[in-house]
Scaffold this motif. Structure first.
Motif, PDB file in Angstrom:
ATOM      1  N   ALA A 197       0.816  -1.219   0.000  1.00 35.90           N
ATOM      2  CA  ALA A 197       0.000   0.000   0.000  1.00 35.90           C
ATOM      3  C   ALA A 197       0.850   1.270   0.000  1.00 35.90           C
ATOM      4  O   ALA A 197       0.709   2.133  -0.875  1.00 35.90           O
ATOM      5  CB  ALA A 197      -0.941   0.006   1.201  1.00 35.90           C
ATOM      6  N   ASN A 198       1.741   1.411   0.978  1.00 36.40           N
ATOM      7  CA  ASN A 198       2.546   2.633   1.070  1.00 36.40           C
ATOM      8  C   ASN A 198       3.470   2.785  -0.130  1.00 36.40           C
ATOM      9  O   ASN A 198       3.609   3.873  -0.702  1.00 36.40           O
ATOM     10  CB  ASN A 198       3.363   2.637   2.360  1.00 36.40           C
ATOM     11  N   HIS A 199       4.107   1.696  -0.531  1.00 35.70           N
ATOM     12  CA  HIS A 199       5.007   1.776  -1.680  1.00 35.70           C
ATOM     13  C   HIS A 199       4.237   1.960  -2.982  1.00 35.70           C
ATOM     14  O   HIS A 199       4.776   2.511  -3.950  1.00 35.70           O
ATOM     15  CB  HIS A 199       5.899   0.540  -1.734  1.00 35.70           C
ATOM     16  N   LEU A 200       2.989   1.528  -3.001  1.00 37.50           N
ATOM     17  CA  LEU A 200       2.142   1.789  -4.169  1.00 37.50           C
ATOM     18  C   LEU A 200       1.947   3.288  -4.363  1.00 37.50           C
ATOM     19  O   LEU A 200       1.966   3.791  -5.491  1.00 37.50           O
ATOM     20  CB  LEU A 200       0.792   1.087  -4.008  1.00 37.50           C
ATOM     21  N   VAL A 201       1.776   4.007  -3.255  1.00 36.92           N
ATOM     22  CA  VAL A 201       1.619   5.462  -3.332  1.00 36.92           C
ATOM     23  C   VAL A 201       2.865   6.094  -3.951  1.00 36.92           C
ATOM     24  O   VAL A 201       2.778   6.978  -4.817  1.00 36.92           O
ATOM     25  CB  VAL A 201       1.345   6.055  -1.937  1.00 36.92           C
ATOM     26  N   ALA A 202       4.053   5.633  -3.511  1.00 37.04           N
ATOM     27  CA  ALA A 202       5.292   6.169  -4.071  1.00 37.04           C
ATOM     28  C   ALA A 202       5.416   5.829  -5.552  1.00 37.04           C
ATOM     29  O   ALA A 202       5.827   6.657  -6.368  1.00 37.04           O
ATOM     30  CB  ALA A 202       6.490   5.622  -3.293  1.00 37.04           C
ATOM     31  N   LEU A 203       5.054   4.602  -5.914  1.00 35.23           N
ATOM     32  CA  LEU A 203       5.144   4.157  -7.298  1.00 35.23           C
ATOM     33  C   LEU A 203       4.245   4.989  -8.208  1.00 35.23           C
ATOM     34  O   LEU A 203       4.670   5.477  -9.268  1.00 35.23           O
ATOM     35  CB  LEU A 203       4.765   2.678  -7.387  1.00 35.23           C
ATOM     36  N   ILE A 204       2.990   5.170  -7.804  1.00 32.18           N
ATOM     37  CA  ILE A 204       2.056   5.939  -8.628  1.00 32.18           C
ATOM     38  C   ILE A 204       2.468   7.407  -8.680  1.00 32.18           C
ATOM     39  O   ILE A 204       2.346   8.068  -9.722  1.00 32.18           O
ATOM     40  CB  ILE A 204       0.620   5.797  -8.102  1.00 32.18           C
ATOM     41  N   SER A 205       2.987   7.931  -7.586  1.00 31.84           N
ATOM     42  CA  SER A 205       3.453   9.321  -7.581  1.00 31.84           C
ATOM     43  C   SER A 205       4.593   9.519  -8.574  1.00 31.84           C
ATOM     44  O   SER A 205       4.656  10.540  -9.274  1.00 31.84           O
ATOM     45  CB  SER A 205       3.904   9.720  -6.170  1.00 31.84           C
ATOM     46  N   ASP A 206       5.511   8.547  -8.635  1.00 34.24           N
ATOM     47  CA  ASP A 206       6.595   8.614  -9.627  1.00 34.24           C
ATOM     48  C   ASP A 206       6.036   8.607 -11.047  1.00 34.24           C
ATOM     49  O   ASP A 206       6.463   9.387 -11.904  1.00 34.24           O
ATOM     50  CB  ASP A 206       7.544   7.421  -9.460  1.00 34.24           C
ATOM     51  N   ALA A 207       5.085   7.702 -11.308  1.00 35.07           N
ATOM     52  CA  ALA A 207       4.512   7.604 -12.649  1.00 35.07           C
ATOM     53  C   ALA A 207       3.804   8.902 -13.035  1.00 35.07           C
ATOM     54  O   ALA A 207       3.916   9.370 -14.174  1.00 35.07           O
ATOM     55  CB  ALA A 207       3.550   6.423 -12.719  1.00 35.07           C
ATOM     56  N   VAL A 208       3.077   9.494 -12.097  1.00 35.42           N
ATOM     57  CA  VAL A 208       2.386  10.758 -12.360  1.00 35.42           C
ATOM     58  C   VAL A 208       3.401  11.861 -12.677  1.00 35.42           C
ATOM     59  O   VAL A 208       3.206  12.675 -13.593  1.00 35.42           O
ATOM     60  CB  VAL A 208       1.501  11.163 -11.159  1.00 35.42           C
ATOM     61  N   THR A 209       4.499  11.894 -11.928  1.00 38.78           N
ATOM     62  CA  THR A 209       5.523  12.919 -12.138  1.00 38.78           C
ATOM     63  C   THR A 209       6.098  12.849 -13.550  1.00 38.78           C
ATOM     64  O   THR A 209       6.219  13.862 -14.249  1.00 38.78           O
ATOM     65  CB  THR A 209       6.653  12.761 -11.109  1.00 38.78           C
ATOM     66  N   VAL A 210       6.455  11.641 -13.985  1.00 39.19           N
ATOM     67  CA  VAL A 210       7.033  11.482 -15.326  1.00 39.19           C
ATOM     68  C   VAL A 210       5.997  11.797 -16.401  1.00 39.19           C
ATOM     69  O   VAL A 210       6.283  12.517 -17.362  1.00 39.19           O
ATOM     70  CB  VAL A 210       7.592  10.059 -15.504  1.00 39.19           C
ATOM     71  N   LEU A 211       4.786  11.266 -16.242  1.00 40.73           N
ATOM     72  CA  LEU A 211       3.751  11.486 -17.244  1.00 40.73           C
ATOM     73  C   LEU A 211       3.371  12.960 -17.340  1.00 40.73           C
ATOM     74  O   LEU A 211       3.171  13.497 -18.439  1.00 40.73           O
ATOM     75  CB  LEU A 211       2.525  10.635 -16.916  1.00 40.73           C
ATOM     76  N   ARG A 212       3.295  13.625 -16.208  1.00 43.09           N
ATOM     77  CA  ARG A 212       2.956  15.058 -16.228  1.00 43.09           C
ATOM     78  C   ARG A 212       4.029  15.847 -16.978  1.00 43.09           C
ATOM     79  O   ARG A 212       3.722  16.794 -17.718  1.00 43.09           O
ATOM     80  CB  ARG A 212       2.811  15.566 -14.797  1.00 43.09           C
ATOM     81  N   SER A 213       5.296  15.454 -16.803  1.00 44.08           N
ATOM     82  CA  SER A 213       6.371  16.119 -17.520  1.00 44.08           C
ATOM     83  C   SER A 213       6.222  15.945 -19.024  1.00 44.08           C
ATOM     84  O   SER A 213       6.429  16.888 -19.802  1.00 44.08           O
ATOM     85  CB  SER A 213       7.723  15.552 -17.059  1.00 44.08           C
ATOM     86  N   VAL A 214       5.831  14.733 -19.437  1.00 43.78           N
ATOM     87  CA  VAL A 214       5.622  14.467 -20.865  1.00 43.78           C
ATOM     88  C   VAL A 214       4.486  15.325 -21.411  1.00 43.78           C
ATOM     89  O   VAL A 214       4.591  15.916 -22.494  1.00 43.78           O
ATOM     90  CB  VAL A 214       5.324  12.963 -21.078  1.00 43.78           C
ATOM     91  N   ILE A 215       3.398  15.399 -20.663  1.00 41.94           N
ATOM     92  CA  ILE A 215       2.240  16.197 -21.108  1.00 41.94           C
ATOM     93  C   ILE A 215       2.607  17.671 -21.169  1.00 41.94           C
ATOM     94  O   ILE A 215       2.257  18.381 -22.113  1.00 41.94           O
ATOM     95  CB  ILE A 215       1.045  15.962 -20.168  1.00 41.94           C
TER      96      ILE A 215
END
Length: 315
Positions: A197-215
């Motif tokens: 659960a906790n590491h899932l939050v970190a994982l999704i936050s990383d993915a959002v950060t990279v994807l937001r940069s692409v957008i």
């Protein structure tokens, strides 16, 4: 009584109603206390020292008397819930034992995930019934926390069969599902939850950060997709992936690692490394996270010598 969300209907055949004391009025403790009130128990005393805790108690447990001394709460309780942070639990138990306020026969339940019932020895040695009851749920601090308990599993650890029965009964009463966890396995149990659960939050936050940069790179004039577009794009994908793995297990794995596509994984690593060198405030450890997760995913995938070489050489 308060207009708490109803998690269940009081059953005439259920155990006698208990006078409940709560130490302290944080997110977890307040949700559990409110759930117990909804099935007829009386939360008469609450420890709340901070302004935030006092406000939470006033809003969600308005009929409870608020104290700033744990002994005052314990003296009024037949069921005493210790909902303090894990690292504060030993000191609170020692303080209660020294005060003599916990009477023999009192049910004392803590909600710390990594501890079993043994930590309550200073109180059980004086005649209390000690329980470790940890809800496998995340809490945000609002009334929805109480409703979520109805669908939650609870790790129950006790020192004997009587404790097991009492702990399970309390969980069943509020609509939860008790799961017995051995004393020796509490830390391992908690590690599994934190990893999932906790590491899932970190994982999704990383993915959002990279994807937001692409957008953002595509939206050069700042008039395109709104800030929320990255989470909105990920949400259907990750929600489906989570549902699939919970229902199907590792066979739900898809994507380049599942296919053994070494070229795609190597390209991902290269793109992420380039991104960390050029994007503002990019975190290079995201590359390490991707690599670690790809290695873990490969454990569940079909063997691929080419992929194994890419993952090994990427260190």
């Amino acid at each position: 009584m308060t207009d708490s969300p109803m998690l269940g209907v009081a059953d005439p055949s259920a155990p006698a109603r208990l006078a409940v004391g709560l130490i302290s009025a944080g997110r977890v403790g307040t949700a559990l206390a409110q759930a117990l009130e909804s099935v007829g128990h009386v939360v008469g005393a609450v420890l709340a020292r901070s302004d935030e805790s006092r406000e939470r108690a006033a809003q969600r447990l308005p009929d409870s008397e608020v104290f700033d001394d744990p002994a005052d709460v314990a003296a009024r309780s037949e069921l005493l819930i210790l909902a303090v942070p894990d690292d504060a639990l030993p000191a609170v138990i020692a303080e209660l034992a020294a005060s003599g306020a916990v009477r023999p026969g009192t049910i004392v339940a803590h909600v710390a995930g990594a501890h079993g019932a043994a930590i309550l020895a200073p109180l059980t040695e004086r005649g209390a019934l000690g329980l470790a009851i940890h809800p496998a749920m995340t809490f945000v601090g609002g009334p929805e926390d109480t409703e979520r308990l109805q669908s939650a599993c609870f790790a129950v650890t006790a020192t004997d069969e009587v404790g097991d029965t009492v702990g399970a009964s309390l969980v069943y009463e509020i609509g939860g599902q008790p799961v017995r966890i051995a004393e020796a396995d509490r830390t391992l149990y908690h590690a599994a939850l934190a990893h999932g659960a906790n590491h899932l939050v970190a994982l999704i936050s990383d993915a959002v950060t990279v994807l937001r940069s692409v957008i953002d790179r595509a939206d050069v004039d700042g008039t395109g997709a709104p800030l929320r577009s990255a989470p909105e794009m990920l949400a259907p994908l990750v929600t489906a992936a989570l549902t699939n793995v919970l229902e199907q297990g590792p066979s739900a794995l898809t994507g380049p690692v599942a296919r053994g596509d070494a070229d795609a994984v190597a390209a991902h690593l290269g793109a992420l490394r380039d991104w960390t060198r050029t994007a503002p405030a990019a975190d290079a450890t995201i590359v390490d996270s991707y690599l670690a997760q790809a290695r873990r995913a490969a454990v569940y995938a079909a063997p691929s010598e080419a992929l194994d070489r890419v993952l090994e050489e990427a260190s």
